[in-house]
Design an enzyme around this catalytic site. Structure first.
Site, PDB file in Angstrom:
ATOM      1  N   GLY A  82     -24.274 -35.573  46.257  1.00 52.37           N
ATOM      2  CA  GLY A  82     -24.278 -36.925  45.682  1.00 52.37           C
ATOM      3  C   GLY A  82     -23.261 -37.109  44.570  1.00 52.37           C
ATOM      4  O   GLY A  82     -22.466 -38.040  44.583  1.00 52.37           O
ATOM      5  N   ALA A  83     -23.273 -36.194  43.615  1.00 51.77           N
ATOM      6  CA  ALA A  83     -22.384 -36.331  42.470  1.00 51.77           C
ATOM      7  C   ALA A  83     -22.457 -35.045  41.660  1.00 51.77           C
ATOM      8  O   ALA A  83     -23.284 -34.178  41.946  1.00 51.77           O
ATOM      9  CB  ALA A  83     -22.807 -37.512  41.597  1.00 51.77           C
ATOM     10  N   MET A  84     -21.598 -34.947  40.633  1.00 55.63           N
ATOM     11  CA  MET A  84     -21.567 -33.716  39.845  1.00 55.63           C
ATOM     12  C   MET A  84     -21.320 -34.032  38.379  1.00 55.63           C
ATOM     13  O   MET A  84     -20.434 -34.798  38.032  1.00 55.63           O
ATOM     14  CB  MET A  84     -20.476 -32.795  40.405  1.00 55.63           C
ATOM     15  CG  MET A  84     -20.313 -31.495  39.672  1.00 55.63           C
ATOM     16  SD  MET A  84     -21.835 -30.478  39.726  1.00 55.63           S
ATOM     17  CE  MET A  84     -21.704 -29.650  38.156  1.00 55.63           C
ATOM     18  N   GLU A  85     -22.130 -33.374  37.541  1.00 54.40           N
ATOM     19  CA  GLU A  85     -22.183 -33.703  36.112  1.00 54.40           C
ATOM     20  C   GLU A  85     -21.159 -32.976  35.245  1.00 54.40           C
ATOM     21  O   GLU A  85     -21.398 -32.795  34.041  1.00 54.40           O
ATOM     22  CB  GLU A  85     -23.590 -33.372  35.595  1.00 54.40           C
ATOM     23  CG  GLU A  85     -23.932 -31.874  35.513  1.00 54.40           C
ATOM     24  CD  GLU A  85     -24.705 -31.317  36.694  1.00 54.40           C
ATOM     25  OE1 GLU A  85     -24.609 -31.907  37.798  1.00 54.40           O
ATOM     26  OE2 GLU A  85     -25.408 -30.300  36.530  1.00 54.40           O
ATOM     27  N   ASN A  86     -20.006 -32.555  35.786  1.00 56.63           N
ATOM     28  CA  ASN A  86     -19.004 -31.834  34.983  1.00 56.63           C
ATOM     29  C   ASN A  86     -18.867 -32.456  33.599  1.00 56.63           C
ATOM     30  O   ASN A  86     -18.822 -33.673  33.460  1.00 56.63           O
ATOM     31  CB  ASN A  86     -17.641 -31.912  35.665  1.00 56.63           C
ATOM     32  CG  ASN A  86     -17.709 -31.681  37.142  1.00 56.63           C
ATOM     33  OD1 ASN A  86     -18.125 -30.636  37.573  1.00 56.63           O
ATOM     34  ND2 ASN A  86     -17.348 -32.688  37.920  1.00 56.63           N
ATOM     35  N   HIS A  95     -28.646 -40.115  36.440  1.00 63.69           N
ATOM     36  CA  HIS A  95     -28.937 -38.684  36.589  1.00 63.69           C
ATOM     37  C   HIS A  95     -27.782 -37.840  36.048  1.00 63.69           C
ATOM     38  O   HIS A  95     -27.994 -36.946  35.224  1.00 63.69           O
ATOM     39  CB  HIS A  95     -29.186 -38.387  38.074  1.00 63.69           C
ATOM     40  CG  HIS A  95     -29.484 -36.962  38.393  1.00 63.69           C
ATOM     41  ND1 HIS A  95     -30.735 -36.520  38.746  1.00 63.69           N
ATOM     42  CD2 HIS A  95     -28.690 -35.868  38.419  1.00 63.69           C
ATOM     43  CE1 HIS A  95     -30.699 -35.224  38.967  1.00 63.69           C
ATOM     44  NE2 HIS A  95     -29.462 -34.792  38.776  1.00 63.69           N
ATOM     45  N   GLU A  96     -26.569 -38.124  36.489  1.00 62.87           N
ATOM     46  CA  GLU A  96     -25.437 -37.293  36.061  1.00 62.87           C
ATOM     47  C   GLU A  96     -25.202 -37.463  34.563  1.00 62.87           C
ATOM     48  O   GLU A  96     -24.897 -36.504  33.864  1.00 62.87           O
ATOM     49  CB  GLU A  96     -24.165 -37.627  36.850  1.00 62.87           C
ATOM     50  CG  GLU A  96     -24.301 -37.531  38.367  1.00 62.87           C
ATOM     51  CD  GLU A  96     -24.942 -36.249  38.865  1.00 62.87           C
ATOM     52  OE1 GLU A  96     -24.800 -35.209  38.211  1.00 62.87           O
ATOM     53  OE2 GLU A  96     -25.634 -36.307  39.911  1.00 62.87           O
ATOM     54  N   GLU A 133     -32.422 -29.442  36.871  1.00 63.96           N
ATOM     55  CA  GLU A 133     -32.546 -30.435  37.936  1.00 63.96           C
ATOM     56  C   GLU A 133     -33.905 -31.140  37.940  1.00 63.96           C
ATOM     57  O   GLU A 133     -33.983 -32.357  38.046  1.00 63.96           O
ATOM     58  CB  GLU A 133     -32.242 -29.809  39.296  1.00 63.96           C
ATOM     59  CG  GLU A 133     -30.799 -29.331  39.451  1.00 63.96           C
ATOM     60  CD  GLU A 133     -29.753 -30.403  39.157  1.00 63.96           C
ATOM     61  OE1 GLU A 133     -30.097 -31.598  39.086  1.00 63.96           O
ATOM     62  OE2 GLU A 133     -28.575 -30.036  38.975  1.00 63.96           O
TER      63      GLU A 133
HETATM   64  N1  B3K Z   1     -25.665 -30.481  39.920  1.00 63.62           N
HETATM   65  C1  B3K Z   1     -25.108 -31.157  41.079  1.00 63.62           C
HETATM   66  C2  B3K Z   1     -25.405 -30.488  42.362  1.00 63.62           C
HETATM   67  C3  B3K Z   1     -24.519 -29.357  42.679  1.00 63.62           C
HETATM   68  C4  B3K Z   1     -24.803 -28.834  44.064  1.00 63.62           C
HETATM   69  C5  B3K Z   1     -24.055 -27.597  44.377  1.00 63.62           C
HETATM   70  N2  B3K Z   1     -24.266 -27.172  45.748  1.00 63.62           N
HETATM   71  C6  B3K Z   1     -25.523 -32.568  41.148  1.00 63.62           C
HETATM   72  C7  B3K Z   1     -26.782 -32.918  40.472  1.00 63.62           C
HETATM   73  O1  B3K Z   1     -27.843 -32.441  40.775  1.00 63.62           O
HETATM   74  O2  B3K Z   1     -26.727 -33.696  39.566  1.00 63.62           O
HETATM   75 ZN    ZN Z   2     -28.773 -32.941  38.930  1.00 66.76          ZN
END
Ligand code: B3K
Ligand code: ZN
Length: 883
Positions: free
Chosen positions: A271-275, A307-308, A330
């Site tokens: 879905g997305a990534m919180e970098n 969420h992110e 999570e």
């Molecule tokens: N932390 C990421 C998910 C990463 C998945 C890696 N296979 C997105 C999230 O849960 O916000």
């Molecule tokens: Zn997450």
């Protein structure tokens, strides 16, 4: 270049955790970016007091080492060692500086982990995905979440080809270089693990907004997308600002950098990534406009943006010690996101949706071969553990804790958790300790929930003593065995309870020791295997309303008479439990039809809903949910030898009976009333009306197909938004015949080249039930817009077929299974993460009736025998076969 395969992936165990021998204090990265070949220079400052001679072991895969220096000296071949997945360096001291230079090939990276290309080599952009273990495809590093370092990142690239250069952190200069290249530098003051690193480079447009945090920090918010999509980012910006305000008000959490970037891509595994400072989003969860997005998708954008963003504290400022603790970030963040969405929309509807998701996705996981605790004990491939159990069940555990502490107590607890663990890598124990310490409580008994797989059963038995005017409620719990975990302990279970009289009155409650009646809703704490609760002064045999609001993630087993459920369905004031009573009643109706020809519960269900249908005060969104019986997957858990066709037929009969009870005339009248209020309007009431309209149209398809077909055609043709258009398309496709074909052809042409709309086109056709589905899906694979290289496209066509279409996928002749395993083999060579996720569609194969079970088993065994799978797919297949 090198490859890992399933054999080379050993099992990693929680009990084997060891703190790293060396820490990386700071890292200076510099990238010479290009699509075909990117050169990465890394300068690591090392810290540690490891015994002299302890080598430094760095992870690294799919890269070519060009040079290596330690403390300003080029290393000779005997001073280091390079394997397929690691670099070992001798002679490291506290304060040593290691410099490496590697080359990587982004355009060849089809796994979409590490640095890769989104779009075409000529005009696409470069981006990274590092969680969980993608950073090791970028440079040699200790790629584990408990190694937190300060990052300085310099990007260099051709200015024409890559006009925008972004990395996480605060901007720290930019300029031009010779021969048309330019550079930009970023410094992140917050130590972070490698999985939160990100960069983006290419042609992108942005929208910006200034934001001042509650603490007074001025922040620039930038949302980036390719030129054709930048017009669809406004809603996400609005959601981001609301999320930031909400987190300040609700958790006292403020943003902590000068700039926050969010980038949309169509090529993303999840879905997305919180970098840190540079979130990257699957376009599906960032772009929204009424022409191409449904109401549901708008809510998805709002939830994922939140969420992110929330991860900035629950995940980034406080991260996980190891990947077993994944739910620490999570589960908590899902809970935060659910609370936010409920505050923005409707509490009851949000709860219904979330519990629905848990039942459809997590309960089957808990009941299948891949059952694992919220904190797993072992894994082979961590990417396989980003599951509904870790996320959704994890969120339920945090919800129980929040409920136990109350709003103020929970806030005190989270404040302490953030304060104690800021800048650190924490564990579930740290979380429970902070919540408990802030409230003078020992919450360690909740650890049992984190370590135990399987969904607990809560059995309730009530006994009414008219003479003593006493009601005795006995609650028993047990959790069935799961693979590899046969002994289960009782878990602390808060059971929110109310009692109703047969006339719908909610009863006052007095429990032993209380002088007078108190709150009519109580939380009964069940810690042991069996507990009994007594209620005094009860003047009529009551109907218990249990687990209100779904107060614990358990399966309630209570021997209600259908009429008792009907009372709760009509009168319960807890919107969630009202819906739940309806679901229970519908399930009983299903049992009667599936196991024999008993339609008594069915009549009770349709009558109760018939009465509610005429209640115009009812929230239309809630009514839409009340009118929807549990899905085929949920119902399948009630039968012994699962025959998908039989379950489908029984559910269809239920819906037919419901439609007949309402009657075509009333359905059409309600449809007309709702349709008269159409128009582009995203307000809650307008969304609720569309939701009900869609459900009413579906029922009308059963009550009077001809009338429904005409309405659906008009609705499709005149739709001013995607919710209406897609709802009509789905009805037409299910009605079959030329109207469905025409609408599908129109949709294909109208939205050609618009990926998010095309995904819905593939998905809605793949989900049309029946044996013909397979041929349809095979035909759609030949469509010019289909590709196995794009995760969204794979999920929309193959995912919808395997998960949303039980009668299609589970064809009695097994062709659906053989088709899917053939696709899995091909997909695995391109993108192991996506292949593994799709393969979990087989997880329920042992519950199937013997004929289908044999076909599914054979298809899986053949796939397994082929060998050469990725660790991702290998782990899923092995678990499915071992069971
Ligand atoms: N932390 C990421 C998910 C990463 C998945 C890696 N296979 C997105 C999230 O849960 O916000
Ligand atoms: Zn997450």
């Amino acid at each position: 270049m090198n490859m890992r395969d399933a054999q080379s992936n050993p099992t990693i165990r929680l009990t084997d955790y060891q703190a790293p021998a060396w820490r990386i204090e700071s890292v200076d990265l510099s990238f010479d970016l290009d699509v075909a070949r990117t050169v990465v220079d890394a300068r690591l400052t090392l810290r540690g007091s490891a015994a002299p001679g302890t080598p430094l072991v760095l992870n690294g895969e799919h890269m070519q080492l060009l040079s290596i220096r330690l403390d300003e000296r080029e290393l000779g071949p005997e001073e280091y060692h390079v394997d397929a997945d690691r670099l070992t360096v001798k002679g490291v001291r506290d304060g040593s500086v290691l410099e490496t230079q590697v080359a990587i090939e982004p355009a060849k990276n089809t796994a979409l982990e590490g640095l890769y290309l989104s779009g075409s080599a000529e005009s696409g952009f470069l981006l990274t995905q590092c969680e969980a273990e993608g950073f090791r495809r970028i440079t040699y590093f200790q790629d584990r979440p408990d190694v937190l370092a300060r990052y300085t990142v310099t990007l260099r690239a051709d200015a024409q080809r890559f006009p925008v250069l972004l990395a996480g952190g605060n901007p720290d200069g930019e300029g031009t270089l010779d021969d048309g290249r330019h550079w930009a530098r970023f410094v992140d003051p917050h130590p972070k693990p490698a999985y939160l690193f990100a960069l983006v480079a290419g042609h992108l447009e942005k929208i910006s907004q200034d934001y001042t945090t509650a603490e007074g920090r001025a922040v620039t918010l930038n949302l980036w997308a390719e030129a054709d999509a930048i017009g669809q980012c406004d809603y996400a910006m609005d959601a981001l600002v609301r999320s930031m305000k909400w987190d300040e008000a609700t958790y006292g959490r403020n943003y902590d950098l000068d700039v926050f970037h969010v980038v949309a891509t169509h090529d993303f595994n999840m879905g997305a990534m919180e970098n840190k400072g540079l979130n990257i989003f699957n376009a599906k969860y960032l772009l929204a406009d009424p022409q191409t997005s449904t109401d549901e998708e708008y809510r998805g954008v709002e939830a994922v943006v939140a969420h992110e963003y929330f991860h900035n504290w629950s995940g980034n400022r406080v991260t996980c010690r190891d990947w077993f603790q994944l739910s620490l970030k999570e589960g908590f963040t899902v809970f935060r996101e659910q609370s936010f969405s409920a505050d923005m929309n409707s509490q009851a509807i949000k709860r219904i949706e979330d519990v629905g998701t848990l039942r459809r996705r997590q309960f089957p996981e808990d009941a299948g071969p891949f059952a694992h605790p919220v904190r797993p004990a072992a894994y082979r491939e961590i990417n396989n553990f980003y599951t509904a159990t870790v996320y959704e069940k994890g969120a339920e555990l945090v919800r129980m804790l929040a409920g136990r502490l109350g709003e103020a107590g929970f806030r005190k607890g989270t404040d302490l958790y953030f304060e104690r663990n800021d800048g650190k890598a924490a564990t579930i124990e740290d979380f429970l300790a902070a919540l408990g310490d802030a409230n003078g409580l020992d919450l360690s008994k909740y650890l049992a929930w984190y370590g135990q797989a399987g969904t607990p059963r809560l059995q309730a038995e009530g006994r009414y003593d008219a003479q003593a005017r006493q009601y005795t409620l006995t609650l028993r719990q047990h959790t069935p065995a799961t693979p590899g975990q046969s002994d289960k302990q009782p878990v602390p279970m808060p059971v929110k309870t109310a009692l109703f009289a047969a006339d719908g009155r909610m009863l006052d409650l007095r429990m032993p020791g209380e002088a007078e009646a108190g709150a009519p809703e109580r939380v009964l704490e069940v810690d042991g295997a069996e507990q009994t609760f007594v209620f005094e002064d009860i003047d009529t045999a009551p109907i218990p309303s249990l687990l209100r609001g779904f107060s614990a993630p358990a399966i309630l087993e209570c021997d209600y008479a259908p009429e008792q459920l009907a009372v709760l369905l009509r009168h319960d004031i807890d919107g969630y439990n009202r819906w739940e009573a309806g679901q229970q009643l519908a399930s009983r109706a299903f049992d009667g039809l599936h196991d024999g020809d008993d339609d008594s519960a069915l009549a009770t269900w349709t009558e109760a809903l018939g009465a509610l249908f005429d209640d115009t005060d009812l929230d239309p969104a809630l009514l839409a949910e009340l009118l929807t019986p549990p899905g085929e997957t949920e119902l399948s858990e009630r039968v012994d030898a699962y025959d998908p066709q039989a379950v489908h037929d029984a559910r269809r009969r239920m819906q037919q009976a419901l439609a007949d009870t309402m009657g075509a005339k009333a359905l059409k009248a309600r449809y007309d009333m709702l349709h008269a209020q159409r128009g582009v309007d995203l307000s809650g009431p307008a969304q609720a009306r569309r939701r009900l309209k869609r459900r009413v149209l579906e029922l009308l398809c059963l009550a009077d197909a001809e009338v429904a077909c005409t309405l659906a055609r008009d609705q499709y043709a005149q739709a001013s938004d995607m919710s209406d258009r897609l709802a009509a398309l789905r009805c037409l496709l299910r009605l079959g015949g030329t109207a469905g074909d025409e609408a599908a052809a129109d949709f294909r042409q109208r939205f050609d080249g618009q990926p998010l709309a095309m995904d819905k086109w593939f998905a809605s056709q793949a989900a049309v039930p029946g044996e013909d589905a397979l041929a349809r899906v095979q035909g759609l694979m030949g469509d010019a817009a289909f590709t196995l290289r794009n995760p969204n496209r794979v999920n929309s066509l193959l995912g919808s077929f395997a998960r949303m279409n039980p009668t299609g996928f589970h064809r009695a002749d097994g062709e659906g299974y053989r088709f899917l395993t053939a696709q899995l083999a091909e997909l695995d060579a391109l993108n192991p993460q996506v292949a593994a996720r799709l393969a979990t569609a087989f997880n329920g194969w042992r519950q199937l009736e013997p004929g289908r079970r044999e076909h599914a088993h054979q298809a899986l065994a053949e796939l397994s025998a082929k060998g050469g799978h990725s660790p991702n797919l290998g782990e899923i297949i092995d678990r499915a076969l071992q069971g």
